[in-house]
Design a protein around this motif. Sequence first.
Motif, mmCIF file in Angstrom:
data_model
loop_
_atom_site.group_PDB
_atom_site.id
_atom_site.type_symbol
_atom_site.label_atom_id
_atom_site.label_comp_id
_atom_site.label_asym_id
_atom_site.label_seq_id
_atom_site.Cartn_x
_atom_site.Cartn_y
_atom_site.Cartn_z
ATOM 1 N N ARG A 1 4.727 7.537 11.905
ATOM 2 C CA ARG A 1 5.247 8.570 11.001
ATOM 3 C C ARG A 1 4.112 9.167 10.167
ATOM 4 N N ASP A 2 3.224 8.318 9.691
ATOM 5 C CA ASP A 2 2.055 8.818 8.954
ATOM 6 C C ASP A 2 1.232 9.770 9.823
ATOM 7 N N LEU A 3 1.041 9.383 11.080
ATOM 8 C CA LEU A 3 0.246 10.217 11.990
ATOM 9 C C LEU A 3 0.926 11.561 12.246
ATOM 10 N N MET B 1 0.842 -1.195 0.000
ATOM 11 C CA MET B 1 0.000 0.000 0.000
ATOM 12 C C MET B 1 0.880 1.248 0.000
ATOM 13 N N LEU B 2 0.569 2.180 -0.897
ATOM 14 C CA LEU B 2 1.334 3.420 -0.971
ATOM 15 C C LEU B 2 1.066 4.294 0.255
ATOM 16 N N THR B 3 2.027 5.183 0.535
ATOM 17 C CA THR B 3 1.872 6.080 1.686
ATOM 18 C C THR B 3 0.591 6.899 1.579
ATOM 19 N N SER B 4 0.310 7.424 0.381
ATOM 20 C CA SER B 4 -0.892 8.244 0.197
ATOM 21 C C SER B 4 -2.160 7.434 0.455
ATOM 22 N N GLU B 5 -2.156 6.171 0.052
ATOM 23 C CA GLU B 5 -3.314 5.305 0.287
ATOM 24 C C GLU B 5 -3.471 5.019 1.779
#
Length: 252
Positions: free
Chosen positions: A38-40, A1-5
């Motif tokens: 990191r996403d958060l 899964m891509l980061t944007s997804e």
Amino acid sequence: MLTSERKALILRVLGRDGRLVAKPFSQELGVSEDTIRRDLRELAAEGLLQRVHGGALPASPATAAFGVREGRATAQKVRLARVAARLIQPGQIVFLDGGTTNVQLARGLPADLRATIVTHSPSIAVELAGHPGVEVELVGGRLFKHSIVAVGAAAAEAIARVRVDLFFMGATGLHPETGVTTGDPEEAAIKRLIARQSAETVVLATRDKLGAASPYAILPLAEVGAVVVEPDLPQEALAPLRAAGVRVIEAG
């Protein structure tokens, strides 16, 4: 899964569930917990969520500049203000916090009301300048431009000398985990002080504030006397307020 997804999924989960816990979410996606954290962090830096210990909560959209907020959801704010105005009894001393919804409350006070309004908001004071029966006590201090209210030591000293019957508090988020929150620590401290000087605290909350959180806590939900909300909201949105003992007043 891509980061944007992954980030889009995080925001969908927050919108659906009202919270996200990093560890089980990372396990569900088969990625490391560090990756999710990191996403958060990146989403929080964009103002899209509020990080808390172990995960995230939905960020309040009610943190834009005063001029921007003034043009949003005006009809809903007028409706809330009309109902809130009925809570004020003749002869009471009332503190009106800053904020665009409270500006509508000031505009909507009955012309025959006789009361004293204390405020640290120049905007509120100007709205009340022409009211025939309302005495206005304006608290001074350093102007916090985001909300157009006075803060700082001078404001705190003046507020500490006042006792009021009713405090209409502005807030950007109400969430069962974080309570009533706002986006600035000094403003949060001033709001907390006003609440301590008040017999009852009332919050006028448009739907975007329910289940949302901002960085700085003002009060637990249990210390709020009543919340005025829009009509026909889902009961699950109101359940945390009722569970905390808050009186929910629907602006029908």
